[in-house]
Scaffold this motif. Structure first.
Motif, PDB file in Angstrom:
ATOM      1  N   ILE A   1      14.747  11.143  -9.689  1.00 42.78           N
ATOM      2  CA  ILE A   1      13.302  11.321  -9.843  1.00 42.78           C
ATOM      3  C   ILE A   1      12.989  12.711 -10.385  1.00 42.78           C
ATOM      4  O   ILE A   1      12.091  12.873 -11.230  1.00 42.78           O
ATOM      5  CB  ILE A   1      12.598  11.098  -8.485  1.00 42.78           C
ATOM      6  N   ALA A   2      13.728  13.723  -9.918  1.00 41.86           N
ATOM      7  CA  ALA A   2      13.487  15.084 -10.389  1.00 41.86           C
ATOM      8  C   ALA A   2      13.749  15.205 -11.890  1.00 41.86           C
ATOM      9  O   ALA A   2      12.993  15.859 -12.620  1.00 41.86           O
ATOM     10  CB  ALA A   2      14.365  16.063  -9.612  1.00 41.86           C
ATOM     11  N   HIS A   3      14.823  14.582 -12.366  1.00 36.78           N
ATOM     12  CA  HIS A   3      15.108  14.604 -13.799  1.00 36.78           C
ATOM     13  C   HIS A   3      13.968  13.952 -14.581  1.00 36.78           C
ATOM     14  O   HIS A   3      13.545  14.464 -15.633  1.00 36.78           O
ATOM     15  CB  HIS A   3      16.414  13.872 -14.083  1.00 36.78           C
ATOM     16  N   ALA A   4      13.478  12.801 -14.086  1.00 38.08           N
ATOM     17  CA  ALA A   4      12.395  12.101 -14.782  1.00 38.08           C
ATOM     18  C   ALA A   4      11.097  12.904 -14.728  1.00 38.08           C
ATOM     19  O   ALA A   4      10.364  12.986 -15.717  1.00 38.08           O
ATOM     20  CB  ALA A   4      12.193  10.711 -14.167  1.00 38.08           C
ATOM     21  N   ALA A   5      10.797  13.497 -13.573  1.00 37.78           N
ATOM     22  CA  ALA A   5       9.556  14.267 -13.438  1.00 37.78           C
ATOM     23  C   ALA A   5       9.563  15.501 -14.323  1.00 37.78           C
ATOM     24  O   ALA A   5       8.520  15.905 -14.850  1.00 37.78           O
ATOM     25  CB  ALA A   5       9.349  14.671 -11.978  1.00 37.78           C
ATOM     26  N   ALA A   6      10.737  16.109 -14.492  1.00 32.68           N
ATOM     27  CA  ALA A   6      10.821  17.310 -15.323  1.00 32.68           C
ATOM     28  C   ALA A   6      10.577  17.003 -16.794  1.00 32.68           C
ATOM     29  O   ALA A   6      10.232  17.903 -17.566  1.00 32.68           O
ATOM     30  CB  ALA A   6      12.181  17.981 -15.147  1.00 32.68           C
ATOM     31  N   ARG A   7      10.758  15.744 -17.190  1.00 29.45           N
ATOM     32  CA  ARG A   7      10.534  15.361 -18.594  1.00 29.45           C
ATOM     33  C   ARG A   7       9.098  14.932 -18.869  1.00 29.45           C
ATOM     34  O   ARG A   7       8.751  14.667 -20.022  1.00 29.45           O
ATOM     35  CB  ARG A   7      11.490  14.232 -18.985  1.00 29.45           C
TER      36      ARG A   7
ATOM     37  N   ALA B   1      10.407   4.064  -6.347  1.00 31.20           N
ATOM     38  CA  ALA B   1       9.576   4.043  -5.137  1.00 31.20           C
ATOM     39  C   ALA B   1      10.116   3.052  -4.125  1.00 31.20           C
ATOM     40  O   ALA B   1      10.121   3.319  -2.915  1.00 31.20           O
ATOM     41  CB  ALA B   1       8.134   3.692  -5.503  1.00 31.20           C
ATOM     42  N   ALA B   2      10.595   1.891  -4.595  1.00 29.68           N
ATOM     43  CA  ALA B   2      11.172   0.904  -3.679  1.00 29.68           C
ATOM     44  C   ALA B   2      12.441   1.430  -3.019  1.00 29.68           C
ATOM     45  O   ALA B   2      12.651   1.253  -1.810  1.00 29.68           O
ATOM     46  CB  ALA B   2      11.461  -0.391  -4.435  1.00 29.68           C
ATOM     47  N   ALA B   3      13.294   2.087  -3.803  1.00 31.70           N
ATOM     48  CA  ALA B   3      14.520   2.660  -3.234  1.00 31.70           C
ATOM     49  C   ALA B   3      14.202   3.759  -2.231  1.00 31.70           C
ATOM     50  O   ALA B   3      14.843   3.871  -1.179  1.00 31.70           O
ATOM     51  CB  ALA B   3      15.406   3.198  -4.355  1.00 31.70           C
ATOM     52  N   LEU B   4      13.200   4.579  -2.564  1.00 31.26           N
ATOM     53  CA  LEU B   4      12.812   5.646  -1.644  1.00 31.26           C
ATOM     54  C   LEU B   4      12.229   5.090  -0.356  1.00 31.26           C
ATOM     55  O   LEU B   4      12.526   5.579   0.745  1.00 31.26           O
ATOM     56  CB  LEU B   4      11.803   6.562  -2.339  1.00 31.26           C
ATOM     57  N   MET B   5      11.409   4.044  -0.467  1.00 31.15           N
ATOM     58  CA  MET B   5      10.834   3.427   0.725  1.00 31.15           C
ATOM     59  C   MET B   5      11.909   2.770   1.584  1.00 31.15           C
ATOM     60  O   MET B   5      11.835   2.779   2.814  1.00 31.15           O
ATOM     61  CB  MET B   5       9.793   2.391   0.318  1.00 31.15           C
TER      62      MET B   5
ATOM     63  N   VAL C   1       0.825  -1.212   0.000  1.00 34.69           N
ATOM     64  CA  VAL C   1       0.000   0.000   0.000  1.00 34.69           C
ATOM     65  C   VAL C   1       0.857   1.258   0.000  1.00 34.69           C
ATOM     66  O   VAL C   1       0.691   2.134  -0.873  1.00 34.69           O
ATOM     67  CB  VAL C   1      -0.980  -0.018   1.187  1.00 34.69           C
ATOM     68  N   PRO C   2       1.796   1.452   0.951  1.00 36.54           N
ATOM     69  CA  PRO C   2       2.606   2.680   0.895  1.00 36.54           C
ATOM     70  C   PRO C   2       3.542   2.725  -0.303  1.00 36.54           C
ATOM     71  O   PRO C   2       3.929   3.812  -0.744  1.00 36.54           O
ATOM     72  CB  PRO C   2       3.397   2.643   2.212  1.00 36.54           C
ATOM     73  N   TRP C   3       3.908   1.563  -0.858  1.00 34.22           N
ATOM     74  CA  TRP C   3       4.808   1.534  -2.004  1.00 34.22           C
ATOM     75  C   TRP C   3       4.125   2.048  -3.271  1.00 34.22           C
ATOM     76  O   TRP C   3       4.770   2.682  -4.119  1.00 34.22           O
ATOM     77  CB  TRP C   3       5.315   0.105  -2.205  1.00 34.22           C
ATOM     78  N   THR C   4       2.833   1.799  -3.402  1.00 34.68           N
ATOM     79  CA  THR C   4       2.123   2.227  -4.606  1.00 34.68           C
ATOM     80  C   THR C   4       1.778   3.706  -4.589  1.00 34.68           C
ATOM     81  O   THR C   4       1.578   4.301  -5.657  1.00 34.68           O
ATOM     82  CB  THR C   4       0.832   1.408  -4.789  1.00 34.68           C
TER      83      THR C   4
ATOM     84  N   ASN D   1       3.010   9.790  -8.272  1.00 29.89           N
ATOM     85  CA  ASN D   1       3.688  11.043  -8.567  1.00 29.89           C
ATOM     86  C   ASN D   1       4.451  10.907  -9.883  1.00 29.89           C
ATOM     87  O   ASN D   1       5.148   9.919 -10.088  1.00 29.89           O
ATOM     88  CB  ASN D   1       4.667  11.387  -7.438  1.00 29.89           C
ATOM     89  N   PRO D   2       4.341  11.866 -10.794  1.00 31.15           N
ATOM     90  CA  PRO D   2       5.082  11.774 -12.054  1.00 31.15           C
ATOM     91  C   PRO D   2       6.584  11.655 -11.823  1.00 31.15           C
ATOM     92  O   PRO D   2       7.159  12.375 -11.004  1.00 31.15           O
ATOM     93  CB  PRO D   2       4.743  13.095 -12.763  1.00 31.15           C
ATOM     94  N   GLY D   3       7.210  10.738 -12.534  1.00 31.98           N
ATOM     95  CA  GLY D   3       8.652  10.544 -12.421  1.00 31.98           C
ATOM     96  C   GLY D   3       9.080   9.450 -11.469  1.00 31.98           C
ATOM     97  O   GLY D   3      10.250   9.074 -11.442  1.00 31.98           O
ATOM     98  N   ILE D   4       8.163   8.930 -10.664  1.00 29.98           N
ATOM     99  CA  ILE D   4       8.498   7.888  -9.696  1.00 29.98           C
ATOM    100  C   ILE D   4       7.954   6.562 -10.208  1.00 29.98           C
ATOM    101  O   ILE D   4       6.745   6.369 -10.293  1.00 29.98           O
ATOM    102  CB  ILE D   4       7.918   8.191  -8.302  1.00 29.98           C
ATOM    103  N   GLY D   5       8.853   5.652 -10.564  1.00 33.16           N
ATOM    104  CA  GLY D   5       8.467   4.330 -11.000  1.00 33.16           C
ATOM    105  C   GLY D   5       8.536   3.328  -9.863  1.00 33.16           C
ATOM    106  O   GLY D   5       8.759   3.683  -8.697  1.00 33.16           O
ATOM    107  N   ALA D   6       8.389   2.058 -10.218  1.00 32.62           N
ATOM    108  CA  ALA D   6       8.378   1.012  -9.190  1.00 32.62           C
ATOM    109  C   ALA D   6       9.733   0.909  -8.494  1.00 32.62           C
ATOM    110  O   ALA D   6       9.814   0.813  -7.262  1.00 32.62           O
ATOM    111  CB  ALA D   6       7.997  -0.326  -9.828  1.00 32.62           C
TER     112      ALA D   6
END
Length: 218
Positions: free
Chosen positions: A144-150, A88-92, A72-75, A80-85
């Motif tokens: 993530i910021a680079h990916a979100a900016a694109r 998100a796992a690395a951030l968690m 649940v918290p992983w999904t 958020n744009p730019g955050i993939g699976a």
């Protein structure tokens, strides 16, 4: 590696200005100097494929573990744009799922080292280096910021371009990563998905598919 004459292979494969050095290349590269060197060279071409296979296997195991323990918290960050699976796992893994231990988003960003330094003199802010913190979280957030900016039709791209014009690309990426971390903090704390305040994704999807839906009904 096959035990053939290196000089003939070099003469056939070397191009441009390097052809003038063909007589020196066999000595410089130590090509064909015994079976030990040849056996070592035969292992090199397979190393990238083996490393890639190992990374793929470990990534699958990590995602499986995160999906089982923190589904649940992983999904939520993935909305958020730019955050993939994987991001998100690395951030968690670095931040965790319980945001109550940090108190506020400002404290969380401070511990991650994403807050700007505070250097002020005579009432004027002169900028400053960002604070020390978790280097792994900072690296993840910058990616993530680079990916979100694109991403298209979101506020992250215009925000990064506006900041980059005034402060430079590096400061813009860090500032955008700081913003994304605070958004992720709010999503994990409140248990809600990401909602862009500028763009309504449902309305955007409806507008893009408006001409196609009547044909599907027929």
């Amino acid at each position: 590696m096959r035990g053939e004459d290196p000089r003939s292979l070099l003469e056939a494969g070397v191009k441009g200005k390097a052809r003038r050095k063909v007589p020196e290349l066999p000595e410089a590269l130590h090509v064909g100097r015994g079976h030990v060197s040849r056996e070592t060279l035969t292992l090199i071409p397979g190393l990238p494929d083996a490393a890639e296979e190992a990374v793929t296997t470990l990534k699958a195991r990590i995602l499986e573990t995160v999906r089982r323990d923190w589904e649940v918290p992983w999904t939520r960050p993935q909305t958020n744009p730019g955050i993939g699976a994987a991001a998100a796992a690395a951030l968690m893994a670095e931040v965790g799922a319980d945001m109550s231990q940090f108190g506020s988003a400002r404290c969380r960003a401070n511990r991650a080292g994403m807050c700007p330094g505070n250097r002020e003199s005579a009432g004027k802010s002169r900028g400053g280096r960002r604070r020390k913190g978790n280097a792994y979280v900072r690296c993840i957030l910058c990616e993530i910021a680079h990916a979100a900016a694109r991403t298209r039709d979101t506020r992250f791209g215009p925000r990064k371009r506006a900041l980059a014009a005034r402060r430079g690309t590096g400061c813009a990426v860090v500032a955008l990563g700081h913003k994304i971390l605070r958004i992720a903090f709010a999503m994990l704390r409140d248990g809600v998905p990401y909602r862009d305040p500028v763009v309504d994704p449902e309305a955007l999807t409806a507008r893009k598919n408006l001409s196609r839906w009547p044909r599907m009904v027929r």
